[in-house]
Design a protein around this motif. Structure first.
Motif, mmCIF file in Angstrom:
data_model
loop_
_atom_site.group_PDB
_atom_site.id
_atom_site.type_symbol
_atom_site.label_atom_id
_atom_site.label_comp_id
_atom_site.label_asym_id
_atom_site.label_seq_id
_atom_site.Cartn_x
_atom_site.Cartn_y
_atom_site.Cartn_z
ATOM 1 N N LEU A 54 32.380 41.840 47.447
ATOM 2 C CA LEU A 54 32.643 43.184 47.939
ATOM 3 C C LEU A 54 31.656 44.197 47.382
ATOM 4 C CD1 LEU A 54 36.508 42.984 47.666
ATOM 5 C CD2 LEU A 54 35.265 43.435 49.789
ATOM 6 N N LEU A 55 31.295 44.051 46.118
ATOM 7 C CA LEU A 55 30.323 44.961 45.525
ATOM 8 C C LEU A 55 28.967 44.826 46.210
ATOM 9 C CD1 LEU A 55 31.164 44.640 41.724
ATOM 10 C CD2 LEU A 55 31.548 46.641 43.183
ATOM 11 N N VAL A 56 28.554 43.601 46.453
ATOM 12 C CA VAL A 56 27.278 43.379 47.142
ATOM 13 C C VAL A 56 27.300 44.021 48.529
ATOM 14 C CG1 VAL A 56 25.799 41.609 48.174
ATOM 15 C CG2 VAL A 56 26.698 41.279 45.875
ATOM 16 N N ALA A 57 28.464 43.990 49.174
ATOM 17 C CA ALA A 57 28.596 44.557 50.521
ATOM 18 C C ALA A 57 28.726 46.079 50.505
ATOM 19 C CB ALA A 57 29.808 43.947 51.233
ATOM 20 N N GLY A 58 28.820 46.671 49.329
ATOM 21 C CA GLY A 58 28.849 48.128 49.230
ATOM 22 C C GLY A 58 30.227 48.755 49.180
ATOM 23 N N ALA A 59 31.270 47.939 49.031
ATOM 24 C CA ALA A 59 32.624 48.487 48.987
ATOM 25 C C ALA A 59 32.901 49.162 47.645
ATOM 26 C CB ALA A 59 33.647 47.378 49.221
ATOM 27 N N ARG A 60 33.871 50.078 47.665
ATOM 28 C CA ARG A 60 34.436 50.594 46.422
ATOM 29 C C ARG A 60 35.591 49.663 46.054
ATOM 30 N NH1 ARG A 60 37.136 55.236 46.462
ATOM 31 N NH2 ARG A 60 37.463 55.289 48.713
ATOM 32 N N VAL A 61 35.608 49.192 44.834
ATOM 33 C CA VAL A 61 36.566 48.159 44.447
ATOM 34 C C VAL A 61 37.486 48.668 43.351
ATOM 35 C CG1 VAL A 61 36.870 45.818 43.576
ATOM 36 C CG2 VAL A 61 34.929 46.347 45.067
ATOM 37 N N ARG A 62 38.788 48.447 43.570
ATOM 38 C CA ARG A 62 39.810 48.753 42.569
ATOM 39 C C ARG A 62 40.464 47.441 42.155
ATOM 40 N NH1 ARG A 62 44.084 52.488 44.980
ATOM 41 N NH2 ARG A 62 42.579 54.106 44.422
ATOM 42 N N VAL A 63 40.421 47.115 40.886
ATOM 43 C CA VAL A 63 41.008 45.884 40.367
ATOM 44 C C VAL A 63 42.269 46.220 39.575
ATOM 45 C CG1 VAL A 63 40.724 44.019 38.671
ATOM 46 C CG2 VAL A 63 38.894 44.512 40.303
ATOM 47 N N VAL A 64 43.337 45.503 39.881
ATOM 48 C CA VAL A 64 44.585 45.637 39.119
ATOM 49 C C VAL A 64 44.879 44.289 38.480
ATOM 50 C CG1 VAL A 64 47.044 46.125 39.220
ATOM 51 C CG2 VAL A 64 45.459 47.395 40.696
ATOM 52 N N ASP A 65 44.830 44.251 37.164
ATOM 53 C CA ASP A 65 45.074 43.000 36.434
ATOM 54 C C ASP A 65 45.247 43.353 34.960
ATOM 55 O OD1 ASP A 65 44.955 40.529 35.076
ATOM 56 O OD2 ASP A 65 43.622 39.674 36.585
ATOM 57 N N PRO A 66 46.375 42.989 34.359
ATOM 58 C CA PRO A 66 46.570 43.308 32.932
ATOM 59 C C PRO A 66 45.561 42.610 32.030
ATOM 60 C CG PRO A 66 48.320 41.877 33.738
ATOM 61 C CD PRO A 66 47.550 42.325 34.934
ATOM 62 N N ARG A 67 44.919 41.551 32.541
ATOM 63 C CA ARG A 67 43.896 40.834 31.764
ATOM 64 C C ARG A 67 42.555 40.875 32.488
ATOM 65 N NH1 ARG A 67 48.484 38.057 31.736
ATOM 66 N NH2 ARG A 67 47.822 36.720 33.445
ATOM 67 N N ALA A 68 42.216 42.032 33.019
ATOM 68 C CA ALA A 68 40.962 42.181 33.757
ATOM 69 C C ALA A 68 39.771 41.848 32.863
ATOM 70 C CB ALA A 68 40.832 43.606 34.288
ATOM 71 N N PRO A 69 38.789 41.116 33.381
ATOM 72 C CA PRO A 69 37.607 40.782 32.574
ATOM 73 C C PRO A 69 36.894 42.038 32.083
ATOM 74 C CG PRO A 69 37.654 39.503 34.611
ATOM 75 C CD PRO A 69 38.723 40.547 34.741
ATOM 76 N N GLU A 70 36.348 41.962 30.896
ATOM 77 C CA GLU A 70 35.663 43.117 30.316
ATOM 78 C C GLU A 70 34.254 43.291 30.863
ATOM 79 O OE1 GLU A 70 35.772 42.786 26.107
ATOM 80 O OE2 GLU A 70 37.963 43.035 25.957
ATOM 81 N N ASP A 71 33.728 42.266 31.521
ATOM 82 C CA ASP A 71 32.346 42.336 31.987
ATOM 83 C C ASP A 71 32.219 42.711 33.460
ATOM 84 O OD1 ASP A 71 33.423 39.985 32.950
ATOM 85 O OD2 ASP A 71 31.614 38.781 32.616
#
Length: 222
Positions: free
Chosen positions: A55-72
């Motif tokens: 999605l990032l490569v395609a130019g979207a704005r991305v919102r991630v919801v995850d209590p253990r979201a990766p730090e990188d």
């Protein structure tokens, strides 16, 4: 970005008995521009992370919801390090349910459906109305492969075979065709020697390819 939209599902959810295997829904491949659109990804394990990157490569704005979201994650990603809440869907054009927890993914799907937001699930072939196609990209040319969720592995296998058959120069050829002069207000490509132009590009002869693409008007173009 190419997505497969499921638009009709058999009432009994079964594949056609005359076929050895098959998707439970008819699919329509769409090439959609997600530039600047908000996409919600709930769950950022391997499946969710792969969607985030695409999605990032395609130019979207991305919102991630995850209590253990990766730090990188890319700094451009909006990260909500907690469990999913229904209002997380607000403003999203597409929701991706990829937590691996059926109850949570059910809630994401139900919330998205209720708000009219497209949704895809990583855990079920019949989850949501959208799936990500496996793609071969020769910008601006994009070729999508979908099995309707029957087997992402098969879709990737077919994609890889297509990739070996489609040369990188196809993208450059598409750009030349896009800038071919119009004649009588039309831009017809029917008489362009596409194979010869592609061979010229493969040799590095861009001007030769351009001459072939922009050659004399065909009878249909006069």
């Amino acid at each position: 970005m190419v997505v497969a939209v499921r638009w009709r599902v058999a009432a009994d959810g079964l594949a056609d008995p005359t076929c050895g295997y098959g998707p439970t829904a008819m699919t329509l491949l769409l090439n959609v521009d997600v530039t600047g659109r908000l996409v919600l990804v709930v769950g950022c394990g391997p499946a969710g992370r792969e969607k985030v990157d695409r999605l990032l490569v395609a130019g979207a704005r991305v919102r991630v919801v995850d209590p253990r979201a990766p730090e990188d994650l890319d700094p451009a990603v909006e990260v909500l390090a907690r469990r999913f809440q229904p209002d997380d869907v607000d403003g999203a054009w597409l929701a991706v349910a990829a937590t691996g927890d059926p109850a949570t993914d059910d809630l994401v799907q139900a919330t998205a459906d209720a708000s009219g937001t497209w949704v895809t699930r990583a855990d079920r072939r019949d989850g949501g109305g959208v799936s990500f196609a496996a793609t071969v990209e020769r910008p601006p040319v994009v070729i999508g492969v979908s099995t309707g969720g029957a087997s992402p592995t098969l879709a990737r296998w077919v994609r890889d075979r297509v990739a070996r058959a489609v040369p990188e120069e196809v993208g450059a050829l598409a750009e030349l065709l896009a800038h071919r002069p119009r004649r009588d207000g039309r831009r017809s490509h029917r008489e362009v020697p596409l194979g010869d132009a592609l061979d010229a590009l493969a040799r590095g002869d861009v001007e030769g390819a351009r001459r072939l693409v922009n050659g004399p008007a065909s009878h249909d173009e006069r």
